[in-house]
Design a protein around this motif. Structure first.
Motif, PDB file in Angstrom:
ATOM      1  N   PHE A 174       0.902  -1.294   0.154  1.00  0.00           N
ATOM      2  CA  PHE A 174      -0.082   0.096  -0.031  1.00  0.00           C
ATOM      3  C   PHE A 174       0.812   1.267   0.055  1.00  0.00           C
ATOM      4  O   PHE A 174       1.858   1.363   0.833  1.00  0.00           O
ATOM      5  N   ASP A 175       0.523   1.965  -1.005  1.00  0.00           N
ATOM      6  CA  ASP A 175       1.384   3.572  -1.195  1.00  0.00           C
ATOM      7  C   ASP A 175       0.640   4.655  -0.620  1.00  0.00           C
ATOM      8  O   ASP A 175      -0.197   5.224  -1.544  1.00  0.00           O
ATOM      9  N   SER A 176       0.757   5.101   0.490  1.00  0.00           N
ATOM     10  CA  SER A 176      -0.029   6.175   0.854  1.00  0.00           C
ATOM     11  C   SER A 176       0.706   7.727   0.629  1.00  0.00           C
ATOM     12  O   SER A 176       0.419   8.773   0.822  1.00  0.00           O
ATOM     13  N   ILE A 207       2.433  12.782   2.047  1.00  0.00           N
ATOM     14  CA  ILE A 207       1.144  11.927   1.682  1.00  0.00           C
ATOM     15  C   ILE A 207       0.302  12.325   0.757  1.00  0.00           C
ATOM     16  O   ILE A 207       0.402  13.493   0.139  1.00  0.00           O
ATOM     17  N   LYS A 208      -0.248  11.286   0.080  1.00  0.00           N
ATOM     18  CA  LYS A 208      -0.783  11.403  -1.148  1.00  0.00           C
ATOM     19  C   LYS A 208      -2.393  11.939  -0.959  1.00  0.00           C
ATOM     20  O   LYS A 208      -2.884  12.038   0.147  1.00  0.00           O
ATOM     21  N   PRO A 209      -2.914  13.001  -1.806  1.00  0.00           N
ATOM     22  CA  PRO A 209      -4.412  13.302  -1.620  1.00  0.00           C
ATOM     23  C   PRO A 209      -5.307  11.993  -1.307  1.00  0.00           C
ATOM     24  O   PRO A 209      -5.025  10.791  -1.877  1.00  0.00           O
ATOM     25  N   GLU A 256       5.012  -1.705   3.046  1.00  0.00           N
ATOM     26  CA  GLU A 256       3.822  -0.744   2.814  1.00  0.00           C
ATOM     27  C   GLU A 256       4.821   0.679   2.938  1.00  0.00           C
ATOM     28  O   GLU A 256       5.842   0.533   3.273  1.00  0.00           O
ATOM     29  N   ASN A 257       3.964   1.684   2.436  1.00  0.00           N
ATOM     30  CA  ASN A 257       4.690   2.921   2.541  1.00  0.00           C
ATOM     31  C   ASN A 257       3.817   3.861   3.377  1.00  0.00           C
ATOM     32  O   ASN A 257       2.765   4.171   2.740  1.00  0.00           O
ATOM     33  N   LEU A 258       4.129   3.968   4.633  1.00  0.00           N
ATOM     34  CA  LEU A 258       3.085   4.796   5.482  1.00  0.00           C
ATOM     35  C   LEU A 258       3.651   5.788   6.242  1.00  0.00           C
ATOM     36  O   LEU A 258       4.771   5.859   6.526  1.00  0.00           O
ATOM     37  N   THR A 307       8.967  11.426   0.130  1.00  0.00           N
ATOM     38  CA  THR A 307       8.608  10.059   0.518  1.00  0.00           C
ATOM     39  C   THR A 307       7.661   9.230  -0.567  1.00  0.00           C
ATOM     40  O   THR A 307       7.596   7.995  -0.092  1.00  0.00           O
ATOM     41  N   ASP A 308       7.193  10.032  -1.311  1.00  0.00           N
ATOM     42  CA  ASP A 308       6.227   9.266  -2.306  1.00  0.00           C
ATOM     43  C   ASP A 308       6.841   8.522  -3.566  1.00  0.00           C
ATOM     44  O   ASP A 308       6.425   7.688  -4.202  1.00  0.00           O
ATOM     45  N   ALA A 309       8.008   8.822  -3.621  1.00  0.00           N
ATOM     46  CA  ALA A 309       8.930   8.229  -4.648  1.00  0.00           C
ATOM     47  C   ALA A 309       9.920   7.070  -4.016  1.00  0.00           C
ATOM     48  O   ALA A 309      11.032   7.121  -3.932  1.00  0.00           O
ATOM     49  N   GLU A 310       8.943   6.147  -3.550  1.00  0.00           N
ATOM     50  CA  GLU A 310       9.368   5.109  -2.541  1.00  0.00           C
ATOM     51  C   GLU A 310       9.770   3.871  -3.603  1.00  0.00           C
ATOM     52  O   GLU A 310      10.638   3.455  -2.942  1.00  0.00           O
ATOM     53  N   GLY A 311       9.094   3.735  -4.632  1.00  0.00           N
ATOM     54  CA  GLY A 311       9.257   2.532  -5.538  1.00  0.00           C
ATOM     55  C   GLY A 311      10.651   2.359  -5.529  1.00  0.00           C
ATOM     56  O   GLY A 311      11.401   1.247  -5.728  1.00  0.00           O
TER      57      GLY A 311
HETATM   58 ZN    ZN Z   1       4.675   6.698  -4.073  1.00  0.00          ZN
END
Ligand code: ZN
Ligand code: BES
Ligand code: ZN
Length: 502
Positions: A272-274, A279-281, A322-324, A349-353
């Motif tokens: 899960f990628d939050s 944080i994402k919208p 997970e990315n939380l 932190t959203d460029a986690e992949g």
């Molecule tokens: Zn991401």
């Protein structure tokens, strides 16, 4: 679904329904269609003459046989012009016919292959495509439905009837290949469709273990203490934000055969990628349960490659976490030390992949001497914007690998489009404080390419290609054999690549 080839005559077949594929330019003078037409007092010819049905792609006509033939119904479905026939037309048409009959409550269908002399498509490829179309098209994910389950309709049996016994074996082989590929793809789709709370890294690892054991594949699942010990600081950085323990999944096929070429496939397994602290919208965030589509794809590929007994050494790797956001999560500005030794400044932190893939790729470079590495990931919204839902982004500086992947895409119908990976784009990932940063800073940053450049840093000089399936993994509209939900993007592509590896 029970799938088989049988010797016999399609007009003698006693079943719920027969599917007859028809071309626009149909010859009614000989063959099974002519016999069926005669038995039905010229009903098919009459439809053509009155232009009520003329074999155009996906045109459908259901006929009742009123006892004139052993089957109760015949579904006529159009394939278009004979010389325009493609494998994907067969997949789509077979899918449309099968779902139409299934939705009408039919359980058992028979059909036949007519290889038109004007096309180069072999019977083997036709039967493979037909089975793929039927199995992919009738796929449903119903695990979480507890109400109205008795209303869920399924097709139980598909038979291809062949009059010429000498062709039965080829048709049967094609069907078996199609079945293995479609089952692997649907298995992958199941994994992706599971919500984050029932597809955690631990559940993904357990599912892999069951799959590997049932096929006799070697596997190894690294847990947090080992991942920490070997120094995967970039992967751990992402995993730290979550209470769910991360897993690093490794599955191997033909490990002990040194004569074979080694291909390593690496899949992004963010269950899960939050977005983490960046944080994402909220809108659409539920779709980020599909951010493990790359991991699910590589695990699907290795199972089909094993079932098809292909002569390659294949390794599938999937870093899963997970990315939380949390008190222990990484923050923008943090610096991580990756397995390769290179330091990474986190901008988002959203460029986690790319962070988890960096360590997986470095792991490959350290432990294997592969002939090729291919990674597959729902990596960037930018790729989705550039190509939409129909083409996976392909990025590589290795022309031979690009050519092989493009050929596999054409054969399998699992399409790719190459995006640039020229060195000019590299500057975007320079960092003032660390060796590199995890996202580019310019406004027009060619996000899919920037991400690929980031990954390439960790591959070294092994032939490598990157597949961005952000757009293609989920909810592809207007494709008969996908419907809504997970598609298994990349599974058919990589199986086909392995089938034609030389
Ligand atoms: Zn991401
Ligand atoms: N998992 C997303 C990419 C994604 C977006 C997949 C939409 C499927 C549909 C990825 O981890 C991500 O968030 N990427 C960011 C990168 C950005 C911060 C440079 C993106 O694309 O917005
Ligand atoms: Zn992601």
């Amino acid at each position: 679904m029970h799938i088989r080839a049988k010797s016999g005559k399609i007009d003698q077949e006693s079943t719920d329904a027969i599917i007859i594929y028809l071309f626009q330019d149909m010859d009614f003078s000989t063959g099974p269609v002519s016999r069926i037409d005669t038995a039905l007092d010229g009903a098919i010819r009459e439809l053509y003459e009155n232009n009520d049905f003329n074999g155009k792609k996906d045109q459908k006509q259901l006929l009742y046989t009123h006892g004139k033939l052993p089957t109760k119904r015949i579904l006529l479905i159009g394939l278009g012009a004979q010389d325009q026939l493609t494998l994907d037309t067969i997949r789509k048409t077979a899918s449309n016919a099968a779902t139409y009959l299934r939705d009408h409550g039919i359980k058992s269908v028979s059909t036949t292959i007519h290889a038109p002399t004007s096309t180069a498509i072999s019977r083997l490829d036709q039967s493979q495509a037909l089975v793929e179309g039927v199995l992919l098209g009738t796929y449903q994910f119903t695990e979480f439905k507890t109400i109205d389950t008795e209303k869920i309709k399924t097709l139980a049996e598909l038979t291809i009837i062949e009059e010429d016994d000498s062709k039965l074996e080829v048709i049967s082989s094609g069907m078996k290949i199609g079945e293995s590929i479609a089952h692997a793809t649907n298995w992958t789709r199941d994994l992706i469709s599971h919500p984050g709370n029932s597809m955690t890294p631990t559940i993904l690892a357990d599912t892999t273990k069951n799959m590997a054991e049932s096929l006799g594949l070697d596997y190894c699942i690294l847990s947090m203490p080992e991942i920490e010990e070997i120094g995967m600081g970039s992967f751990i950085g992402v995993a730290k934000g979550s209470q769910e323990p991360a897993k690093f999944i490794i599955v191997e096929y033909n490990r002990d055969n040194p004569d074979l070429d080694t291909i390593v496939i690496v899949g992004k397994g963010i269950t899960f990628d939050s977005g983490g602290i960046s944080i994402k919208p909220g809108q659409g965030m539920e779709l980020m349960k599909t951010d493990m589509s790359g991991a699910a794809a590589v695990l699907g590929v290795i199972q089909a490659v094993a079932k098809l007994n292909l002569p390659i050494h294949l390794v599938a790797l999937a870093p899963a976490t997970e990315n939380l956001p949390s008190g222990t999560a990484i923050k923008p500005g943090d610096v991580l030390k990756s397995l390769s030794g290179k330091t990474i400044e986190i901008i988002s932190t959203d460029a986690e992949g790319r962070l988890i893939l960096a360590d997986a790729l470095a792991y490959v470079a350290k432990h294997y001497k592969p002939d090729a590495i291919i990674d597959i990931a729902t990596l960037t919204g930018a790729c989705m914007h550039a190509l939409g839902p129909f083409f996976t982004g392909l990025m590589s500086q290795n022309e031979n690998l690009v050519e092989d992947i493009e050929d596999a895409a054409k054969r399998s119908g699992d399409r790719v489009w190459r995006l640039p990976l020229d060195d000019d784009y590299k500057a975007a990932i320079k960092s003032d404080v660390a060796d590199l940063c995890n996202i580019g800073s310019q406004k027009y940053l060619a996000g899919a390419t920037t991400a690929a450049h980031f990954l390439q840093v960790f591959v070294g000089d092994i032939p490598w290609a990157h597949l961005d399936i952000a757009g293609t993994a989920f909810n592809v509209p207007d494709m008969p054999y996908f419907k809504t939900g997970a598609t298994g993007a990349g599974v058919r592509l990589l199986i086909d690549l392995a089938m034609h590896w030389k």
